[in-house]
Design a protein around this motif. Structure first.
Motif, PDB file in Angstrom:
ATOM      1  N   ALA A   1       0.689  -1.258  -0.098  1.00 31.84           N
ATOM      2  CA  ALA A   1       0.319   0.354  -0.104  1.00 31.84           C
ATOM      3  C   ALA A   1       0.794   1.186  -0.088  1.00 31.84           C
ATOM      4  N   VAL A   2       2.041   1.007   0.800  1.00 30.34           N
ATOM      5  CA  VAL A   2       3.090   2.116   1.176  1.00 30.34           C
ATOM      6  C   VAL A   2       4.234   2.044   0.380  1.00 30.34           C
ATOM      7  N   ALA A   3       4.938   2.557  -0.091  1.00 24.63           N
ATOM      8  CA  ALA A   3       6.330   2.358   0.020  1.00 24.63           C
ATOM      9  C   ALA A   3       7.729   2.938   1.057  1.00 24.63           C
ATOM     10  N   ILE A   4       8.149   3.041   1.803  1.00 26.84           N
ATOM     11  CA  ILE A   4       8.735   3.413   2.692  1.00 26.84           C
ATOM     12  C   ILE A   4      10.327   3.540   2.311  1.00 26.84           C
ATOM     13  N   VAL A   5      10.358   4.858   1.189  1.00 28.41           N
ATOM     14  CA  VAL A   5      11.724   5.281   0.836  1.00 28.41           C
ATOM     15  C   VAL A   5      13.302   5.176   1.406  1.00 28.41           C
ATOM     16  N   VAL A   6      14.089   4.210   1.600  1.00 33.13           N
ATOM     17  CA  VAL A   6      15.134   4.456   2.835  1.00 33.13           C
ATOM     18  C   VAL A   6      15.834   4.695   2.305  1.00 33.13           C
ATOM     19  N   CYS A   7      16.282   6.151   2.702  1.00 33.10           N
ATOM     20  CA  CYS A   7      17.589   6.976   2.031  1.00 33.10           C
ATOM     21  C   CYS A   7      18.769   6.846   3.211  1.00 33.10           C
ATOM     22  N   ASP A   8      19.895   7.333   2.881  1.00 32.83           N
ATOM     23  CA  ASP A   8      21.159   7.703   4.221  1.00 32.83           C
ATOM     24  C   ASP A   8      21.040   9.462   4.535  1.00 32.83           C
ATOM     25  N   ALA A   9      20.841   9.475   5.544  1.00 30.87           N
ATOM     26  CA  ALA A   9      21.021  11.255   5.605  1.00 30.87           C
ATOM     27  C   ALA A   9      21.862  11.741   5.365  1.00 30.87           C
ATOM     28  N   THR A  10      23.161  11.013   5.714  1.00 31.99           N
ATOM     29  CA  THR A  10      24.267  11.656   5.778  1.00 31.99           C
ATOM     30  C   THR A  10      25.045  11.841   4.189  1.00 31.99           C
ATOM     31  N   GLU A  11      24.085  11.420   3.468  1.00 33.28           N
ATOM     32  CA  GLU A  11      24.014  11.487   1.601  1.00 33.28           C
ATOM     33  C   GLU A  11      22.724  12.589   1.413  1.00 33.28           C
ATOM     34  N   GLY A  12      21.647  12.756   1.544  1.00 28.85           N
ATOM     35  CA  GLY A  12      20.902  13.376   1.776  1.00 28.85           C
ATOM     36  C   GLY A  12      20.492  12.979   0.264  1.00 28.85           C
ATOM     37  N   VAL A  13      19.569  13.062  -0.248  1.00 29.53           N
ATOM     38  CA  VAL A  13      18.023  13.040  -1.306  1.00 29.53           C
ATOM     39  C   VAL A  13      19.349  12.465  -2.270  1.00 29.53           C
ATOM     40  N   THR A  14      19.934  11.233  -2.735  1.00 27.13           N
ATOM     41  CA  THR A  14      20.334  11.420  -4.437  1.00 27.13           C
ATOM     42  C   THR A  14      20.080  11.038  -5.261  1.00 27.13           C
ATOM     43  N   SER A  15      20.455  11.094  -6.273  1.00 25.99           N
ATOM     44  CA  SER A  15      19.699  10.511  -7.816  1.00 25.99           C
ATOM     45  C   SER A  15      19.078   9.691  -7.963  1.00 25.99           C
ATOM     46  N   GLU A  16      19.920   8.541  -6.833  1.00 32.01           N
ATOM     47  CA  GLU A  16      19.656   7.016  -6.964  1.00 32.01           C
ATOM     48  C   GLU A  16      18.801   6.813  -5.974  1.00 32.01           C
ATOM     49  N   ASP A  17      18.149   8.030  -5.022  1.00 33.79           N
ATOM     50  CA  ASP A  17      16.992   7.320  -4.347  1.00 33.79           C
ATOM     51  C   ASP A  17      15.987   8.047  -5.127  1.00 33.79           C
ATOM     52  N   LEU A  18      16.148   9.347  -5.677  1.00 31.78           N
ATOM     53  CA  LEU A  18      15.143   9.766  -6.597  1.00 31.78           C
ATOM     54  C   LEU A  18      14.619   8.755  -7.382  1.00 31.78           C
ATOM     55  N   ARG A  19      15.482   7.721  -8.190  1.00 35.70           N
ATOM     56  CA  ARG A  19      14.890   6.607  -9.310  1.00 35.70           C
ATOM     57  C   ARG A  19      14.261   5.836  -8.615  1.00 35.70           C
ATOM     58  N   VAL A  20      14.644   5.462  -6.989  1.00 37.23           N
ATOM     59  CA  VAL A  20      13.966   4.278  -6.455  1.00 37.23           C
ATOM     60  C   VAL A  20      12.617   4.591  -6.181  1.00 37.23           C
ATOM     61  N   ALA A  21      12.457   5.580  -6.204  1.00 33.23           N
ATOM     62  CA  ALA A  21      11.289   6.683  -4.965  1.00 33.23           C
ATOM     63  C   ALA A  21      10.175   6.554  -6.992  1.00 33.23           C
ATOM     64  N   GLU A  22      11.171   6.897  -7.862  1.00 34.65           N
ATOM     65  CA  GLU A  22       9.701   7.025  -9.014  1.00 34.65           C
ATOM     66  C   GLU A  22       9.671   5.777  -9.768  1.00 34.65           C
ATOM     67  N   MET A  23      10.450   3.924  -8.910  1.00 33.28           N
ATOM     68  CA  MET A  23      10.203   3.364  -9.635  1.00 33.28           C
ATOM     69  C   MET A  23       8.558   2.728  -8.804  1.00 33.28           C
ATOM     70  N   ALA A  24       8.591   3.367  -7.336  1.00 36.35           N
ATOM     71  CA  ALA A  24       7.424   3.363  -6.223  1.00 36.35           C
ATOM     72  C   ALA A  24       6.119   3.457  -6.841  1.00 36.35           C
ATOM     73  N   MET A  25       6.283   4.417  -7.554  1.00 37.71           N
ATOM     74  CA  MET A  25       5.597   5.861  -7.914  1.00 37.71           C
ATOM     75  C   MET A  25       4.562   5.373  -9.554  1.00 37.71           C
ATOM     76  N   ARG A  26       5.815   4.569 -10.124  1.00 32.97           N
ATOM     77  CA  ARG A  26       5.012   3.618 -11.485  1.00 32.97           C
ATOM     78  C   ARG A  26       4.649   2.574 -10.930  1.00 32.97           C
ATOM     79  N   GLN A  27       5.106   1.981  -9.817  1.00 34.91           N
ATOM     80  CA  GLN A  27       3.811   0.619  -9.861  1.00 34.91           C
ATOM     81  C   GLN A  27       2.883   0.772  -8.439  1.00 34.91           C
ATOM     82  N   LYS A  28       2.491   2.744  -8.604  1.00 40.30           N
ATOM     83  CA  LYS A  28       0.999   2.855  -7.792  1.00 40.30           C
ATOM     84  C   LYS A  28       0.883   2.519  -6.775  1.00 40.30           C
ATOM     85  N   CYS A  29       2.321   2.949  -6.098  1.00 33.52           N
ATOM     86  CA  CYS A  29       2.428   2.794  -4.305  1.00 33.52           C
ATOM     87  C   CYS A  29       2.613   3.902  -3.887  1.00 33.52           C
TER      88      CYS A  29
END
Length: 357
Positions: free
Chosen positions: A183-211
């Protein structure tokens, strides 16, 4: 972890190596399983040809019933094994339907398993500093404020080109399917690096799954990352505009708030907005910003209604779909999120022409 899993299981599948034959460790495990409350099926693996089925007979001595000859590589006997499992678990599907599934996804070694363990208050999944410790999606049931929740720990996600042809490729597929079923994807990121381009890619994958998605900046106890900057980056780059939260698996900071926010997103994905409210919103929107015009013809939006939930889906009646610009469609979507607090919730908006769909 194995004993904890057995304590909650309805059925155990004891996998043995048919080629290697009976080993002392097999007998010890069988003795423990015979004394437990959970029924057991014995799967004698590595029987790659029907002629080798007799190799399974040795495992009758375990005292756990008829061993089933199977082959993970060839698929031999796996259908029969699945039928036996399904026959022993008649109520499992119904129980799953009542629970809200929250999948923890993200890059390798950002602390997904640590977050699950902290939420559960016990070591249920293996944690290691080496990236790639988790290979399978691991489901754990928990009750939170009287609500049944399934926490799904997943393997770290990399670009598919980097894992093609390796065991990590299949681990990644299972992670993507876990997001699709959640129902929900909790996209876990490493705060020491901030929100990276790879994190954004993971979040976009969840969005494509309508999550629905929420971003968790883990390891906040060892960083000074600017939360406002991270939130602004996610809002600017991600269409769903998910909430961004600072958490720490080590100290437990904000984990209750994180789960509450995820469950709230799951609930909002299933809500239906009244048609009258949507039409008032549509009128206010056109007053706030005039719809675009092309070649002397201006877009007119007459009517808006929601006809699906989970994820919410809307239909907007317009004079001509060809007059709808991407910019104005995003403007409508963003204002819709703001009005009904739908940040992080996937939205589908269909523009319907007056005379044709």
């Amino acid at each position: 972890q194995a004993r904890a899993a057995l304590a909650e299981a309805e059925l155990a599948v004891f996998v043995v190596d048919a080629r290697a034959g009976l080993r002392p460790g097999d007998a010890e495990l069988a003795a423990e399983l015979r004394g437990g409350r959970v029924p057991v099926l014995v799967a004698a693996n590595k029987v790659d040809e029907p002629a080798q089925a007799g190799l399974a007979a040795e495992f009758y001595s375990l005292g756990l019933g008829d061993p089933l000859a199977v082959s993970a590589t060839q698929g031999l006997g796996t259908g029969d094994l699945l039928d036996l499992v399904a026959a022993r678990l008649p109520e499992l599907a119904k129980e799953e339907d009542r629970a809200t599934r929250l999948a923890l996804i993200g890059r390798p070694n950002v602390g997904k398993s640590s977050l699950v363990n902290r939420l559960l208050g016990q070591e249920r999944v293996i944690v290691n500093a080496m990236a790639g410790t988790t290979r399978d999606s691991i489901d754990t049931r928990v009750e939170i404020d009287g609500r049944e929740v399934v926490l799904v720990d997943t393997a770290g996600l990399r670009r598919r080109t980097k894992v093609a042809g390796t065991v990590d490729y299949y681990a990644q597929l299972r992670s993507e399917r876990a997001a699709e079923r959640a129902a929900v994807a909790i996209v876990v990121c490493d705060a020491t690096e901030g929100v990276t381009s790879e994190d954004l890619r993971v979040a976009e994958m969840a969005m494509r799954q309508k999550c629905a998605t929420v971003i968790a900046l883990n390891k906040w106890d060892v960083t000074r990352t600017d939360l406002d900057d991270a939130t602004a980056r996610a809002t600017r780059k991600l269409r769903q505009r998910p909430p961004v939260m600072a958490v720490s698996a080590k100290t437990g900071r904000s984990l209750k708030r994180l789960v509450a926010a995820a469950l709230d997103l799951a609930d909002r994905s299933q809500e239906k907005i009244q048609t009258a409210e949507l039409n008032r919103f549509l009128a206010d929107l056109q007053t706030l910003r005039q719809p675009p015009a092309k070649r002397g013809r201006r877009l007119r939006m007459y009517y808006m209604a929601q006809f699906e939930t989970d994820p919410p889906r809307f239909a907007v009646q317009v004079n001509d779909r060809g007059l709808v610009t991407r910019d104005y469609a995003y403007f409508l979507e963003n204002r819709l999120r703001e009005r009904w607090r739908l940040g992080g919730v996937p939205l589908i908006i269909d523009f319907k022409g007056k005379d044709r769909g």
